[in-house]
Enzyme design. Structure first.
Site, PDB file in Angstrom:
ATOM      1  N   HIS A 371      -8.498  -0.107   1.737  1.00  0.00           N
ATOM      2  CA  HIS A 371      -8.635  -0.769   0.588  1.00  0.00           C
ATOM      3  C   HIS A 371      -9.925  -1.991  -0.058  1.00  0.00           C
ATOM      4  O   HIS A 371     -10.565  -2.185  -0.780  1.00  0.00           O
ATOM      5  CB  HIS A 371      -7.369  -1.700   0.000  1.00  0.00           C
ATOM      6  CG  HIS A 371      -7.043  -0.363  -0.155  1.00  0.00           C
ATOM      7  ND1 HIS A 371      -6.138   0.398  -2.264  1.00  0.00           N
ATOM      8  CD2 HIS A 371      -5.297  -0.264   0.358  1.00  0.00           C
ATOM      9  CE1 HIS A 371      -4.965   1.295  -1.458  1.00  0.00           C
ATOM     10  NE2 HIS A 371      -3.901   1.138  -0.556  1.00  0.00           N
ATOM     11  N   LYS A 566      -9.084  -8.159 -14.837  1.00  0.00           N
ATOM     12  CA  LYS A 566      -8.659  -7.745 -13.149  1.00  0.00           C
ATOM     13  C   LYS A 566      -8.233  -8.714 -12.705  1.00  0.00           C
ATOM     14  O   LYS A 566      -9.214 -10.248 -13.477  1.00  0.00           O
ATOM     15  CB  LYS A 566      -9.926  -6.894 -12.330  1.00  0.00           C
ATOM     16  CG  LYS A 566     -11.754  -7.459 -13.047  1.00  0.00           C
ATOM     17  CD  LYS A 566     -12.567  -6.373 -12.797  1.00  0.00           C
ATOM     18  CE  LYS A 566     -13.169  -5.361 -13.027  1.00  0.00           C
ATOM     19  NZ  LYS A 566     -12.635  -4.002 -13.441  1.00  0.00           N
ATOM     20  N   ARG A 567      -8.768  -9.072 -11.129  1.00  0.00           N
ATOM     21  CA  ARG A 567      -8.398 -10.323 -10.168  1.00  0.00           C
ATOM     22  C   ARG A 567     -10.351 -11.246 -11.025  1.00  0.00           C
ATOM     23  O   ARG A 567     -10.724 -10.094 -10.577  1.00  0.00           O
ATOM     24  CB  ARG A 567      -7.697 -10.331  -9.046  1.00  0.00           C
ATOM     25  CG  ARG A 567      -6.679  -9.551  -9.008  1.00  0.00           C
ATOM     26  CD  ARG A 567      -5.994 -11.376  -9.638  1.00  0.00           C
ATOM     27  NE  ARG A 567      -6.411 -12.098  -8.503  1.00  0.00           N
ATOM     28  CZ  ARG A 567      -4.704 -12.098  -7.861  1.00  0.00           C
ATOM     29  NH1 ARG A 567      -3.942 -11.685  -7.618  1.00  0.00           N
ATOM     30  NH2 ARG A 567      -5.342 -13.396  -6.643  1.00  0.00           N
ATOM     31  N   THR A 677      -9.430   1.096 -10.814  1.00  0.00           N
ATOM     32  CA  THR A 677      -8.596   1.938 -11.157  1.00  0.00           C
ATOM     33  C   THR A 677      -8.374   1.430 -12.948  1.00  0.00           C
ATOM     34  O   THR A 677      -7.925   2.736 -13.497  1.00  0.00           O
ATOM     35  CB  THR A 677      -7.200   1.529 -10.120  1.00  0.00           C
ATOM     36  OG1 THR A 677      -6.005  -0.208 -10.321  1.00  0.00           O
ATOM     37  CG2 THR A 677      -6.983   2.406  -9.377  1.00  0.00           C
ATOM     38  N   LYS A 681      -7.761   3.762 -16.601  1.00  0.00           N
ATOM     39  CA  LYS A 681      -6.490   4.064 -17.539  1.00  0.00           C
ATOM     40  C   LYS A 681      -7.643   3.050 -18.900  1.00  0.00           C
ATOM     41  O   LYS A 681      -7.018   3.850 -19.703  1.00  0.00           O
ATOM     42  CB  LYS A 681      -5.946   2.568 -17.071  1.00  0.00           C
ATOM     43  CG  LYS A 681      -5.558   2.289 -16.091  1.00  0.00           C
ATOM     44  CD  LYS A 681      -4.137   1.239 -15.185  1.00  0.00           C
ATOM     45  CE  LYS A 681      -4.229   1.527 -13.925  1.00  0.00           C
ATOM     46  NZ  LYS A 681      -4.033   0.310 -13.223  1.00  0.00           N
TER      47      LYS A 681
HETATM   48  O1  NBY Z   1      -7.793  -1.694  -4.514  1.00  0.00           O
HETATM   49  C1  NBY Z   1      -8.157  -3.429  -4.437  1.00  0.00           C
HETATM   50  C2  NBY Z   1      -9.762  -2.502  -4.110  1.00  0.00           C
HETATM   51  O2  NBY Z   1     -10.160  -4.257  -4.491  1.00  0.00           O
HETATM   52  C3  NBY Z   1      -9.709  -1.720  -5.644  1.00  0.00           C
HETATM   53  O3  NBY Z   1     -11.055  -1.318  -5.430  1.00  0.00           O
HETATM   54  C4  NBY Z   1      -8.909  -0.803  -5.737  1.00  0.00           C
HETATM   55  O4  NBY Z   1      -9.166   0.649  -6.723  1.00  0.00           O
HETATM   56  C5  NBY Z   1      -7.613  -0.855  -5.338  1.00  0.00           C
HETATM   57  C6  NBY Z   1      -6.432   0.296  -5.353  1.00  0.00           C
HETATM   58  O5  NBY Z   1      -7.091   1.208  -3.444  1.00  0.00           O
HETATM   59  N1  NBY Z   1      -7.824  -4.105  -3.588  1.00  0.00           N
HETATM   60  C7  NBY Z   1      -6.846  -4.317  -3.963  1.00  0.00           C
HETATM   61  O6  NBY Z   1      -5.903  -4.875  -5.048  1.00  0.00           O
HETATM   62  N2  NBY Z   1      -6.563  -5.796  -2.768  1.00  0.00           N
HETATM   63  C8  NBY Z   1      -5.213  -6.796  -2.465  1.00  0.00           C
HETATM   64  O7  NBY Z   1      -4.752  -6.683  -3.752  1.00  0.00           O
HETATM   65  C9  NBY Z   1      -5.036  -7.259  -1.684  1.00  0.00           C
HETATM   66  C10 NBY Z   1      -4.218  -8.240  -1.319  1.00  0.00           C
HETATM   67  C11 NBY Z   1      -3.101  -9.237  -0.297  1.00  0.00           C
HETATM   68  C12 NBY Z   1      -4.497  -9.047   0.837  1.00  0.00           C
HETATM   69  C13 NBY Z   1      -5.810  -8.475   0.604  1.00  0.00           C
HETATM   70  C14 NBY Z   1      -6.093  -7.592  -0.697  1.00  0.00           C
HETATM   71  N3  NBY Z   1      -4.442 -10.264   1.807  1.00  0.00           N
HETATM   72  O8  NBY Z   1      -5.625  -9.646   3.065  1.00  0.00           O
HETATM   73  O9  NBY Z   1      -3.427 -10.847   1.991  1.00  0.00           O
END
Ligand code: NBY
Length: 835
Positions: A371, A566-567, A677, A681
């Site tokens: 991701h 978003k975050r 995403t 929406k």
């Molecule tokens: O995943 C997101 C991407 O930034 C976004 O572009 C994409 O649309 C979406 C779905 O594929 N990534 C994401 O949300 N990542 C996290 O929330 C996340 C959470 C925890 C950790 C890393 C990433 N971690 O290492 O703990």
């Protein structure tokens, strides 16, 4: 033994089906008030009525759920399991009513009982067991799996506390409070006390002398994993899938040995530490901290899930070499990668298979989705920590690595740097295990989440692996969103207009979203455009009402609504947005009243959480809040520009914000946002995008037409060069971008309160500017000017809006999940009650 026991006709005549009749619905709700809740009509509040309604809907879902599980057991198809440490589900009641097609009946029934369904829906707390896009994607995929009749189960953790509640202090600082979402009881989960597994940590692993890689792992701490099941109803189908969440419990309430030795506190402490494993969701997206408890969460969850999957497989009576014919396991990012050495451990140490046979099974079962390509998000675990907590798994990882590197050496003789890059172990102090490398070599196929991102995965972080395995092991599945929640549920008026215009029942187009194409020709219909625009206006008023009642602000609903939700992260560039707002404010201030009158009024909304330890992200929130404080109070400009930071962003808040947006911002530095995403929406709800040429923005523009997307900024191939230049020539903002320099000077000069506070944030741009705010600023401002111009011609704007929605078919998560089913898992739909 005879089943059912007793008199079969007594069983059969008493088994109920789903009740669609209003009379039965009120009967069941009242029954739950009286018995499940032990309450009475005269003291029932909205919360109680919500709980009774939820329990009644749950009964209906359970009928379908039971039937589905029985059907799957009988047909014994291949199943897929979606392992995700995050499921950002949001609320359930409205979604369940719509998927079961029972909403209007419940509305009537609830009305007859003197309550309003709309009020009851607001009583439900979000299930916020996720951070952002990754967690919400998992939730959309569960909805689509059930809706497409696919035998897919989710596996995750039942966190006692979800993502923190965000509070904003008067100074504009983010404060975090716990999210005790289970406090009012959760009607949507079924505890399965009888489904539990023991999971070991620590202890010793001893290799067997003649063991072909085998060992015995003993001692340490054993923790109990208890299953909680959450029903996942499909849309207009009886198929109802399962999300199984694990709770950790001490194996015994007390360690009796310590207890008898007089060590009462020690005994209680061990019980506390077992429960701690599933107590809280880690609130970081895109950074890993190498915390011991996080590693324990990951192993606890993968071990319990695999044990459960293997037990279900064994009930089929097949031999273990058929495992990959019956099971596919999708790894949602690297978080569940320990499942790979765990399955090896089971096959070697418990099933007595030899190494090569075991490895062949493993590498045919797992699939891995990446991701992000941001380096700080790539998970690595310190070897000493792994050795301590999971000694057996560390041995297996070393064995996998040795065999793998031998194969690499054979293919690329003498290429030591390549070996170092591809090794599962990164040298250093301490050594670290590279989870992405492990996930990659242990999986059958690997995919990214949008075309550009999948290309970047193959040419950057996993380049060596493409060269070793060949490109066919790598693919793309562009993300999708469920149109049930993200159109029918959050925008019911638009959904109704679409059904009546297309003359297609929503149960059809919601499951075949390409049908929206039929709306294209209505873009030329004046009456239709008026209805379309009126719905957008009412959605803006609904949002304004929400803000008025929750925050007490009066929002100008005649303005254009511009949204970024978003975050908070530097790569997502909320900074670019807020600096753009300040730029607009300064321009307005410089105008005469007559000039201002010609300006398109705009309201800018931000929402999003910052990771609690992410200083710059929190400072960005503080800047937004303080800019809002100043400009919303400026009598000269406030009719033309206002700004709100909405605290505590959630799925439920998104459901109100997204349908109200005219324009939304997806403005990451090119090459950094894997997909996004929410962009999908917004477009599905007729909002237009301003964005960079990044992630799924690119594919959205391909579908809806570039003329309907406001693109700006440098492209991915330019990014690396620009960054390189910044390293050697600290950004001369004044020459490179005078407009931006002026904005930064105003902030530093104290226009929004003590300028010194923001120096660390401003300096990220003046020094290094890793995310290229300076390089993209002018182009961004021009794009916003084009948005204003386009909005002035309201008729053309509404046409763009209609054409955008009409061309969003590709972005249904049904398309995405069918792609996984066909190209990755080799899974067939198993519809209930159709054969
Ligand atoms: O995943 C997101 C991407 O930034 C976004 O572009 C994409 O649309 C979406 C779905 O594929 N990534 C994401 O949300 N990542 C996290 O929330 C996340 C959470 C925890 C950790 C890393 C990433 N971690 O290492 O703990």
């Amino acid at each position: 033994e005879k089943w059912p026991r007793g008199d079969e006709t007594v069983w059969k005549t008493n088994m109920r089906g789903v009740d669609a009749d209003v009379g039965n619905i009120t009967k069941s709700v009242v029954n739950h008030v009286q018995t499940s809740l032990a309450r009475q009509a005269y003291n029932l509040d909205n919360l109680g009525a919500y709980q009774a309604a939820a329990l009644s809907v749950r009964d209906n879902m359970l009928v379908n759920w039971n039937e589905t599980q029985l059907h799957y057991t009988r047909k014994a198809p291949k199943r897929a399991y979606y392992l995700s440490l995050e499921f950002l589900m949001g609320r359930t009641l409205d979604n369940a009513l719509l998927n079961l097609d029972l909403k209007s009946q419940y509305k009537d029934g609830i009305n007859q009982l003197g309550f309003s369904l709309e009020d009851l829906l607001e009583e439900e707390r979000d299930a916020a067991l996720g951070n952002g896009g990754l967690g919400r994607l998992a939730a959309c995929y569960l909805d689509s799996s059930a809706s497409q009749d696919l035998p897919v189960w989710g596996y995750g953790l039942r966190y006692k506390y979800g993502i923190f509640q965000q509070l904003i202090s008067p100074e504009g600082n983010q404060l975090e409070a716990p999210d005790p979402w289970l406090d009012n009881q959760n009607p949507w989960e079924l505890p399965r006390i009888d489904v539990n597994y023991e999971v070991r940590f620590y202890g010793q692993s001893e290799r067997l002398p003649e063991g072909h890689g085998r060992a015995i792992w003993t001692g340490g701490q054993e923790v109990l994993a208890v299953a909680y099941d959450v029903m996942i109803p499909g849309c207009h189908t009886r198929n109802t899938n399962n999300l199984r969440l694990w709770e950790s419990k001490p194996k015994r309430g007390f360690d009796l040995n310590s207890f008898n030795a007089g060590n009462y506190e020690g005994a209680v402490e061990s019980s506390n530490s077992a429960a701690a494993i599933t107590s809280v969701l880690y609130p970081n997206d895109h950074t890993t901290f190498g915390k011991e408890l996080r590693l324990k969460q990951q192993y606890f969850w993968t071990a319990a899930s695999l044990a459960d999957i293997i037990r279900r497989f064994k009930n089929l009576g097949k031999s273990i070499n058929e495992f990959p014919d019956y099971v596919a396991i999708q790894l949602n990012d690297t978080h569940p990668t320990l499942a790979i050495p765990e399955l090896m451990r089971i096959l070697l140490d418990e099933e007595d298979l030899d190494w090569n046979f075991a490895w062949q099974i493993v590498t045919n079962v797992f699939f891995f989705t990446n991701h992000t390509v941001l380096p700080e998000a790539l998970e690595k675990w310190p070897v000493p920590l792994m050795e301590h907590i999971l000694p057996r798994h560390m041995q297996i990882i070393y064995d996998i690595n040795m065999i793998f590197l031998q194969a690499v050496e054979k293919k690329f003789p003498g290429d030591r740097e390549r070996l170092a890059r591809m090794s599962l172990i990164e040298e250093g102090f301490p050594k670290q295990v590279r989870m992405a490398n492990l996930a990659c070599i242990g999986s059958r196929r690997i995919n990214g989440v949008a075309e550009l991102h999948s290309q970047l995965v193959q040419t950057t972080i996993l380049k060596d692996f493409v060269e070793f395995f060949g490109v066919s092991k790598f693919g793309n599945v562009t993300n999708g969103i469920t149109p049930r929640r993200w159109l029918d549920q959050c925008n019911p008026e638009l959904s109704k207009l679409i059904s009546s215009t297309l003359k297609i029942d929503k149960s059809v187009w919601l499951k075949d979203l390409y049908k929206l194409k039929g709306l294209v020709k209505f873009a030329e219909d004046k009456g239709f455009r008026a209805e379309w625009a009126a719905i957008k206006q009412r959605n803006k008023e609904r949002l304004a009402h929400h803000i008025e009642t929750t925050l007490g602000f009066t929002v100008n609903t005649n303005a254009m609504f511009d949204v970024q939700i978003k975050r908070l992260h530097e790569y997502k560039r909320q900074t670019l947005n807020i600096l753009g707002v300040v730029h607009r404010y300064l321009e307005l201030k410089a105008m005469t009243p007559a000039q201002r009158k010609k300006i398109n009024p705009k309201v800018v909304f931000f929402a999003g959480k910052a990771a609690p330890a992410y200083y710059i992200a929190k400072l960005t929130i503080r800047l937004i809040v303080n800019v809002a404080r100043v400009i919303n109070a400026d009598p000269e400009t406030k009719d033309y520009l206002s700004l709100y930071f909405l605290p505590d962003y959630s799925v439920s808040l998104a459901e109100v914000l997204i349908p109200a947006s005219d324009i939304s911002q997806h403005i990451s530095t090119a090459g950094t946002e894997a997909s996004g995403t929410s962009n999908m929406k917004f477009c599905l709800n007729g909002g237009l995008l301003v964005g960079t040429v990044d992630g799924a923005n690119i594919e959205i523009a391909e579908e809806v037409g570039e003329e309907n997307v406001f693109f700006f900024g440098h492209l991915t191939p330019a990014v690396e060069d620009l960054r390189y230049q910044h390293v050697y020539h600290p950004v001369p903002v004044d020459e490179a971008c005078p407009a931006l320099a002026n904005v930064l000077n105003q902030i530093s000069g104290g226009l929004f309160g003590d300028g010194g506070v923001y120096e660390p944030l401003v300096n990220t741009i003046r020094q290094g500017d890793y995310y290229l705010v300076t390089d993209d600023f002018d182009s961004y401002i021009r794009a916003l000017a084009m948005v204003d111009d386009a909005y002035m011609d309201r008729d053309e704007w509404v046409k763009k809006s209609i054409n955008t929605t009409a061309n969003m078919g590709k972005f249904s998560s049904d398309r995405a999940i069918m792609d996984y089913a066909q190209e990755y898992w080799n899974l067939e739909p198993i519809p209930v009650g159709k054969d």
